[in-house]
Design a protein around this motif. Structure first.
Motif, PDB file in Angstrom:
ATOM      1  N   ARG A  12      45.279 101.044 -38.013  1.00 22.34           N
ATOM      2  CA  ARG A  12      45.816  99.700 -38.239  1.00 22.34           C
ATOM      3  C   ARG A  12      46.987  99.436 -37.311  1.00 22.34           C
ATOM      4  O   ARG A  12      47.128  98.354 -36.757  1.00 22.34           O
ATOM      5  N   ARG A  13      47.854 100.423 -37.136  1.00 25.76           N
ATOM      6  CA  ARG A  13      49.022 100.260 -36.286  1.00 25.76           C
ATOM      7  C   ARG A  13      48.593  99.970 -34.850  1.00 25.76           C
ATOM      8  O   ARG A  13      49.132  99.086 -34.202  1.00 25.76           O
ATOM      9  N   LYS A  14      47.588 100.699 -34.349  1.00 22.38           N
ATOM     10  CA  LYS A  14      47.119 100.471 -32.992  1.00 22.38           C
ATOM     11  C   LYS A  14      46.527  99.069 -32.848  1.00 22.38           C
ATOM     12  O   LYS A  14      46.724  98.423 -31.839  1.00 22.38           O
ATOM     13  N   ALA A  15      45.819  98.632 -33.859  1.00 22.00           N
ATOM     14  CA  ALA A  15      45.170  97.327 -33.783  1.00 22.00           C
ATOM     15  C   ALA A  15      46.192  96.201 -33.703  1.00 22.00           C
ATOM     16  O   ALA A  15      45.931  95.163 -33.122  1.00 22.00           O
ATOM     17  N   ALA A  16      47.371  96.400 -34.269  1.00 22.04           N
ATOM     18  CA  ALA A  16      48.383  95.358 -34.307  1.00 22.04           C
ATOM     19  C   ALA A  16      49.300  95.367 -33.089  1.00 22.04           C
ATOM     20  O   ALA A  16      50.084  94.453 -32.905  1.00 22.04           O
ATOM     21  N   MET A  17      49.227  96.396 -32.259  1.00 22.83           N
ATOM     22  CA  MET A  17      50.119  96.508 -31.115  1.00 22.83           C
ATOM     23  C   MET A  17      49.810  95.465 -30.052  1.00 22.83           C
ATOM     24  O   MET A  17      48.685  95.030 -29.898  1.00 22.83           O
ATOM     25  N   THR A  18      50.844  95.124 -29.306  1.00 26.56           N
ATOM     26  CA  THR A  18      50.705  94.191 -28.204  1.00 26.56           C
ATOM     27  C   THR A  18      50.285  94.952 -26.954  1.00 26.56           C
ATOM     28  O   THR A  18      50.857  95.988 -26.628  1.00 26.56           O
ATOM     29  N   ILE A  19      49.299  94.422 -26.272  1.00 27.33           N
ATOM     30  CA  ILE A  19      48.830  95.027 -25.036  1.00 27.33           C
ATOM     31  C   ILE A  19      49.425  94.247 -23.866  1.00 27.33           C
ATOM     32  O   ILE A  19      49.225  93.042 -23.756  1.00 27.33           O
ATOM     33  N   GLU A  20      50.155  94.951 -23.028  1.00 36.28           N
ATOM     34  CA  GLU A  20      50.703  94.363 -21.805  1.00 36.28           C
ATOM     35  C   GLU A  20      49.659  94.553 -20.710  1.00 36.28           C
ATOM     36  O   GLU A  20      49.166  95.662 -20.506  1.00 36.28           O
ATOM     37  N   ILE A  21      49.326  93.478 -20.022  1.00 32.66           N
ATOM     38  CA  ILE A  21      48.384  93.563 -18.911  1.00 32.66           C
ATOM     39  C   ILE A  21      49.121  93.100 -17.660  1.00 32.66           C
ATOM     40  O   ILE A  21      49.727  92.030 -17.651  1.00 32.66           O
ATOM     41  N   VAL A  43      44.359  96.325 -12.094  1.00 35.34           N
ATOM     42  CA  VAL A  43      45.085  95.783 -13.236  1.00 35.34           C
ATOM     43  C   VAL A  43      45.076  96.875 -14.293  1.00 35.34           C
ATOM     44  O   VAL A  43      44.070  97.567 -14.470  1.00 35.34           O
ATOM     45  N   VAL A  44      46.209  97.046 -14.983  1.00 36.48           N
ATOM     46  CA  VAL A  44      46.289  98.031 -16.056  1.00 36.48           C
ATOM     47  C   VAL A  44      46.673  97.342 -17.358  1.00 36.48           C
ATOM     48  O   VAL A  44      47.381  96.339 -17.362  1.00 36.48           O
ATOM     49  N   GLY A  45      46.179  97.910 -18.453  1.00 34.93           N
ATOM     50  CA  GLY A  45      46.555  97.477 -19.794  1.00 34.93           C
ATOM     51  C   GLY A  45      47.343  98.603 -20.437  1.00 34.93           C
ATOM     52  O   GLY A  45      46.910  99.760 -20.400  1.00 34.93           O
ATOM     53  N   LEU A  46      48.502  98.265 -20.996  1.00 35.33           N
ATOM     54  CA  LEU A  46      49.380  99.279 -21.574  1.00 35.33           C
ATOM     55  C   LEU A  46      49.785  98.911 -22.994  1.00 35.33           C
ATOM     56  O   LEU A  46      49.939  97.735 -23.319  1.00 35.33           O
ATOM     57  N   VAL A  47      49.985  99.930 -23.806  1.00 36.54           N
ATOM     58  CA  VAL A  47      50.546  99.776 -25.141  1.00 36.54           C
ATOM     59  C   VAL A  47      51.744 100.713 -25.204  1.00 36.54           C
ATOM     60  O   VAL A  47      51.606 101.915 -24.952  1.00 36.54           O
ATOM     61  N   ASP A  48      52.908 100.156 -25.491  1.00 33.16           N
ATOM     62  CA  ASP A  48      54.142 100.945 -25.530  1.00 33.16           C
ATOM     63  C   ASP A  48      54.330 101.756 -24.249  1.00 33.16           C
ATOM     64  O   ASP A  48      54.750 102.912 -24.276  1.00 33.16           O
ATOM     65  N   GLY A  49      53.972 101.156 -23.109  1.00 31.65           N
ATOM     66  CA  GLY A  49      54.145 101.801 -21.818  1.00 31.65           C
ATOM     67  C   GLY A  49      53.090 102.824 -21.466  1.00 31.65           C
ATOM     68  O   GLY A  49      53.154 103.438 -20.404  1.00 31.65           O
ATOM     69  N   GLY A  77      35.964  98.937 -28.161  1.00 35.52           N
ATOM     70  CA  GLY A  77      35.486  98.135 -29.283  1.00 35.52           C
ATOM     71  C   GLY A  77      36.558  97.262 -29.909  1.00 35.52           C
ATOM     72  O   GLY A  77      36.337  96.680 -30.974  1.00 35.52           O
ATOM     73  N   ARG A  78      37.707  97.133 -29.273  1.00 27.59           N
ATOM     74  CA  ARG A  78      38.824  96.334 -29.810  1.00 27.59           C
ATOM     75  C   ARG A  78      39.130  95.106 -28.954  1.00 27.59           C
ATOM     76  O   ARG A  78      40.189  94.504 -29.106  1.00 27.59           O
ATOM     77  N   GLY A  79      38.253  94.775 -28.019  1.00 30.47           N
ATOM     78  CA  GLY A  79      38.461  93.590 -27.193  1.00 30.47           C
ATOM     79  C   GLY A  79      39.360  93.806 -25.990  1.00 30.47           C
ATOM     80  O   GLY A  79      39.728  92.850 -25.310  1.00 30.47           O
ATOM     81  N   VAL A  80      39.714  95.053 -25.705  1.00 33.04           N
ATOM     82  CA  VAL A  80      40.616  95.334 -24.583  1.00 33.04           C
ATOM     83  C   VAL A  80      39.953  94.994 -23.252  1.00 33.04           C
ATOM     84  O   VAL A  80      40.562  94.361 -22.389  1.00 33.04           O
ATOM     85  N   ALA A  81      38.708  95.399 -23.068  1.00 34.34           N
ATOM     86  CA  ALA A  81      37.999  95.113 -21.815  1.00 34.34           C
ATOM     87  C   ALA A  81      37.903  93.606 -21.598  1.00 34.34           C
ATOM     88  O   ALA A  81      38.112  93.110 -20.487  1.00 34.34           O
ATOM     89  N   LYS A  82      37.614  92.893 -22.653  1.00 29.99           N
ATOM     90  CA  LYS A  82      37.508  91.434 -22.557  1.00 29.99           C
ATOM     91  C   LYS A  82      38.843  90.826 -22.125  1.00 29.99           C
ATOM     92  O   LYS A  82      38.892  89.954 -21.255  1.00 29.99           O
ATOM     93  N   ARG A  83      39.934  91.329 -22.690  1.00 29.05           N
ATOM     94  CA  ARG A  83      41.263  90.822 -22.314  1.00 29.05           C
ATOM     95  C   ARG A  83      41.587  91.133 -20.859  1.00 29.05           C
ATOM     96  O   ARG A  83      42.162  90.299 -20.157  1.00 29.05           O
ATOM     97  N   HIS A  85      42.200  88.294 -17.911  1.00 22.38           N
ATOM     98  CA  HIS A  85      43.391  88.364 -17.056  1.00 22.38           C
ATOM     99  C   HIS A  85      42.970  88.366 -15.583  1.00 22.38           C
ATOM    100  O   HIS A  85      43.560  87.646 -14.762  1.00 22.38           O
ATOM    101  N   LEU A  86      41.959  89.154 -15.259  1.00 25.56           N
ATOM    102  CA  LEU A  86      41.479  89.226 -13.884  1.00 25.56           C
ATOM    103  C   LEU A  86      40.909  87.874 -13.436  1.00 25.56           C
ATOM    104  O   LEU A  86      41.126  87.451 -12.295  1.00 25.56           O
ATOM    105  N   GLU A  87      40.219  87.196 -14.320  1.00 31.18           N
ATOM    106  CA  GLU A  87      39.711  85.861 -13.990  1.00 31.18           C
ATOM    107  C   GLU A  87      40.857  84.905 -13.686  1.00 31.18           C
ATOM    108  O   GLU A  87      40.772  84.097 -12.756  1.00 31.18           O
TER     109      GLU A  87
END
Length: 169
Positions: free
Chosen positions: A6-15, A66-72, A99-105, A109-111
């Motif tokens: 649950r904690r991971k699902a709620a984290m903000t992903i920096e791209i 492009v990289v996606g990061l959570v808490d750096g 399976g959490r929508g990260v690839a889609k995000r 971003h790339l688009e």
């Protein structure tokens, strides 16, 4: 779903756009994501790359990423180059984040980056034998432009689709 999940699902992903300093993380994310194909006949050539080869390609301007990061911490990446639009490859998400929508995000971003650079389309090549990837691209409006057969070591032949999305249609 446990507390950690649950904690991971709620984290903000920096791209953000990758720098040379991100080459080790890009490599690490790719190796984790592509490890499921290690024992599959005709496995991905991504598994043969190194952090140095990625760093060199970025340094020489042969590719961008492009990289996606959570808490750096890097959890996802996609590499690309300008080639008749934006050609992307090596889209990778750490297995625990799939399976959490990260690839889609990452792709959205790339688009946005591609549109900002006035690139007319974004495209990739995808193995038809990996339906979840074909489904991901279709869900974002990509269409099949063509197919080819790739011959790998060991007599393995793979059907590879070119999928594309017009950005200013």
């Amino acid at each position: 779903m446990n507390q950690f999940t649950r904690r991971k699902a709620a984290m903000t992903i920096e791209i953000r756009t990758a720098t040379l300093c991100d080459a080790d993380d890009i490599y690490s994310v790719m190796m984790d994501a592509y490890s499921e194909y290690r024992s599959v006949p005709g496995s991905s050539s991504a598994l043969n790359e190194t952090a140095d080869s990625i760093r060199d390609s970025i340094k020489l301007g042969k590719e961008r990423a492009v990289v996606g990061l959570v808490d750096g911490i890097a959890i996802a990446c996609v590499r690309y180059r300008l080639e008749d639009g934006v050609y992307f490859y090596r889209l990778a998400v750490r297995r625990e984040w799939q399976g959490r929508g990260v690839a889609k995000r990452l792709l959205l971003h790339l688009e946005a980056l591609a549109k900002a650079e006035m690139q007319p389309r974004i495209w990739c090549k995808v193995r038809y034998s990996v339906p979840r990837n074909v489904h991901l691209y279709r869900s974002l409006g990509y269409v099949k432009l063509g197919e080819e057969w790739i011959h790998k070591d060991g007599g393995v032949t793979l059907e590879v689709w070119t999928m594309s999305k017009d950005l200013f249609a």
